[in-house]
Write an enzyme that holds these catalytic residues in place. Structure first.
Site, PDB file in Angstrom:
ATOM      1  N   CYS A  99       0.868  -1.188   0.000  1.00  0.00           N
ATOM      2  CA  CYS A  99       0.000   0.000   0.000  1.00  0.00           C
ATOM      3  C   CYS A  99       0.896   1.226   0.000  1.00  0.00           C
ATOM      4  O   CYS A  99       1.696   1.405   0.904  1.00  0.00           O
ATOM      5  CB  CYS A  99      -0.890  -0.014   1.238  1.00  0.00           C
ATOM      6  SG  CYS A  99      -1.624   1.589   1.618  1.00  0.00           S
ATOM      7  N   CYS A 103      -3.261   7.558  -1.765  1.00  0.00           N
ATOM      8  CA  CYS A 103      -4.582   7.663  -2.408  1.00  0.00           C
ATOM      9  C   CYS A 103      -5.654   8.241  -1.492  1.00  0.00           C
ATOM     10  O   CYS A 103      -6.602   8.865  -1.967  1.00  0.00           O
ATOM     11  CB  CYS A 103      -5.047   6.302  -2.889  1.00  0.00           C
ATOM     12  SG  CYS A 103      -3.724   5.219  -3.400  1.00  0.00           S
ATOM     13  N   CYS A 299      -5.022  -0.367  -7.031  1.00  0.00           N
ATOM     14  CA  CYS A 299      -3.861  -0.726  -6.191  1.00  0.00           C
ATOM     15  C   CYS A 299      -3.779  -2.215  -5.928  1.00  0.00           C
ATOM     16  O   CYS A 299      -2.716  -2.817  -6.028  1.00  0.00           O
ATOM     17  CB  CYS A 299      -3.882   0.071  -4.887  1.00  0.00           C
ATOM     18  SG  CYS A 299      -5.036  -0.514  -3.636  1.00  0.00           S
TER      19      CYS A 299
HETATM   20 FE1  SF4 Z   1      -3.280   1.968   0.056  1.00  0.00          FE
HETATM   21 FE2  SF4 Z   1      -3.966   3.545  -1.969  1.00  0.00          FE
HETATM   22 FE3  SF4 Z   1      -4.734   1.043  -1.977  1.00  0.00          FE
HETATM   23 FE4  SF4 Z   1      -5.816   2.721  -0.178  1.00  0.00          FE
HETATM   24  S1  SF4 Z   1      -6.056   2.789  -2.402  1.00  0.00           S
HETATM   25  S2  SF4 Z   1      -5.064   0.638   0.175  1.00  0.00           S
HETATM   26  S3  SF4 Z   1      -4.060   4.067   0.188  1.00  0.00           S
HETATM   27  S4  SF4 Z   1      -2.632   1.790  -2.063  1.00  0.00           S
END
Ligand code: SF4
Ligand code: FE
Length: 490
Positions: A99, A103, A299
């Site tokens: 992660c 975002c 992601c």
């Molecule tokens: Fe992480 Fe971005 Fe996925 Fe949320 S969207 S879990 S912040 S990588």
């Protein structure tokens, strides 16, 4: 001005963010071995934006200033922008297998931008103007913002104002002429420690009695009264081991979550974006959640690409790549992963302009996207573990593989014995085999599980949250009419 990854890391050193871990204050958290991988991971969002190869995905033209900005600070101007967002997230997932944390801020910018416009329209407030000024500052300085939504919530059967402890939802404690005092906390905040700023939103739709909880604002991460308690991850202390490498699986990157506490924090009026207009709390929540449920169609797919690659390599290294059931499992993993991507792209393609002008994803499709993300990564992980074999969780440590302590009758060391008995296909070294199994362990069970497996379930809202939205958006009465028409029911 776009920062480089290194400049970003250096910029964190200037902050006095209060971080606690294992019951103690961490002074140099930027270089802490357990926090560092999450900082490296976020730095990737800066470095990729500097790379001409990825400029189209990683950067955008600001709708506020006309300047080139990082897409993570962008207000989406079209369905094309929404699709590029998903592609950017897939790319970052592929490069980090984790992660990358940036975002939540991007999703919060877009939700707060459109919601404040509609609050001002109804109440004549100035939240939108406040927010545009704030976002301009963020874009110009290329800052990371933690978009913070999840309150501790206490007894789930009770509304915010009914809780025994009034702080279990973040609240306005006092309204002053020049600003507000807020109190409470936000839980499991992704990338909170390594963000420059925090953008706070309410966590649920609210009624009049919960007016004091309908609040949105921005604070610096090191604002007076803000502190963070690091959320530990499975196998995290491996990062503290001397010369840790192979055993980490993913040495360079990782995610990060923390409890962020607001201990009577002052927020000046120009940084307030919602203050008591409870009827708009739901809109802000729904829009942010919608964007973040779209995000997971990017992601998690990028991380999924790495898992599929790792599983295929594990099969090669085990000498099992030619088995038809192994090939079929890889096909199934790919099918599941690309289905998630289809959902991310679909809800983006069906995006529409809000009253404020930025683009919102299709809410039904974004919720379907995230609902699938609560399931398919589990199946992908199951198949990866199936292909990898039990060794990914029973293998001796890196130190054993490198040990020269003699144990055998013919003078063999622990290292010799490990390398002898864990050798597989002649095409790979035992160390490479270890590396790929440890990577799978990391993503499926270890530190990165927070960013893949369990986070796929709870991040951006637990499964039931999407089912409520699917029920609301599913338009069953229209479907009944379709059935009636075909069946000849008047
Ligand atoms: Fe992480 Fe971005 Fe996925 Fe949320 S969207 S879990 S912040 S990588
Ligand atoms: Fe998340």
């Amino acid at each position: 001005m776009l920062m480089t990854g290194t400049e970003y890391i250096e910029s964190l050193r200037k902050l006095n963010t209060r971080v606690y871990m294992f019951g103690e204050k961490i002074e140099n958290w930027v270089d802490h071995p357990m926090i560092k991988p999450s900082i490296n991971c976020l730095a990737v969002t800066y470095d990729l934006a500097q790379d001409p190869e990825y400029a189209d995905l990683m950067t955008a033209k600001s709708s506020i200033t006309g300047e080139k900005i990082n897409r993570f600070a962008h207000l989406h101007q079209s369905s094309e922008d929404l699709k590029k967002k998903v592609k950017m997230q897939r790319l970052c997932g592929q490069k980090t297998a984790s992660c990358f944390q940036r975002c939540v801020g991007m999703d919060a910018f877009n939700a707060v931008f459109s919601t404040t416009f509609e609050i001002d329209e109804k109440y004549g407030t100035h939240y939108h103007e406040n927010f545009v000024k704030y976002l301009k500052y963020i874009q110009e300085n290329d800052l990371v913002v933690d978009g913070a939504m999840t309150d501790p919530k206490g007894d789930r059967a009770l509304a915010p104002h009914q809780q025994k402890d009034p702080d279990l939802f973040l609240r306005i404690k006092e309204v002053r002429e020049d600003g507000i005092i807020v109190r409470g906390a936000k839980c499991h905040q992704t990338g909170s420690i390594n963000s420059h700023e925090h953008l706070i939103m309410p966590t649920i739709a609210m009624k009049e009695e919960d007016k004091a909880y309908a609040v949105s604002f921005a604070v610096e991460s090191d604002a007076e009264g803000v502190y963070m308690i690091y959320g530990r991850q499975s196998c995290d202390t491996r990062k503290m081991e001397e010369n840790a490498d192979v055993d980490l699986g993913n040495k360079q990157f990782g995610g990060q979550e923390a409890l962020v506490v607001f201990d009577d924090v002052f927020v000046p009026n120009e940084r307030v974006f919602l203050c008591g207009e409870y009827d708009f709390a739901g809109m802000m929540v729904e829009r942010f959640a919608g964007y973040h449920r779209q995000s997971y169609g990017g992601c998690k797919v990028g991380v999924g690409d790495v898992i599929i690659g790792a599983a295929a390599l594990a099969a090669d290294y085990n000498g099992a790549a030619k088995a038809s059931h192994v090939k079929d499992k890889i096909i199934e993993m790919t099918h599941l992963n690309e289905t998630l991507y289809c959902c991310g792209i679909a809800c983006s393609t069906e995006g529409y302009a809000t009253k404020a002008g930025n683009y919102q994803i299709d809410l039904l499709l974004a919720n379907v996207c995230k609902q699938n993300v609560t399931r398919y990564p589990y199946e992908i992980v199951r198949l990866a573990e199936d292909i990898a074999g039990g060794l990914m969780v029973t293998m001796p440590s890196e130190k054993d593989f490198k040990s020269d302590t003699v144990v055998g009758k013919e003078g063999e060391t622990i290292g010799d014995i490990c390398n002898k008995y864990f050798a597989a296909a002649p095409t790979c070294s035992t160390e490479d085999r270890m590396r790929i199994l440890r990577l799978l362990e990391n993503i499926c069970l270890g530190s990165s599980a927070v960013g893949y497996r369990t986070e796929s379930l709870h991040g951006a809202g637990s499964p039931q949250a999407q089912r409520i939205m699917i029920a609301r958006q599913g338009n069953i009465s229209e479907k009944k009419e379709l059935a009636k028409a075909i069946a000849g029911i008047k």
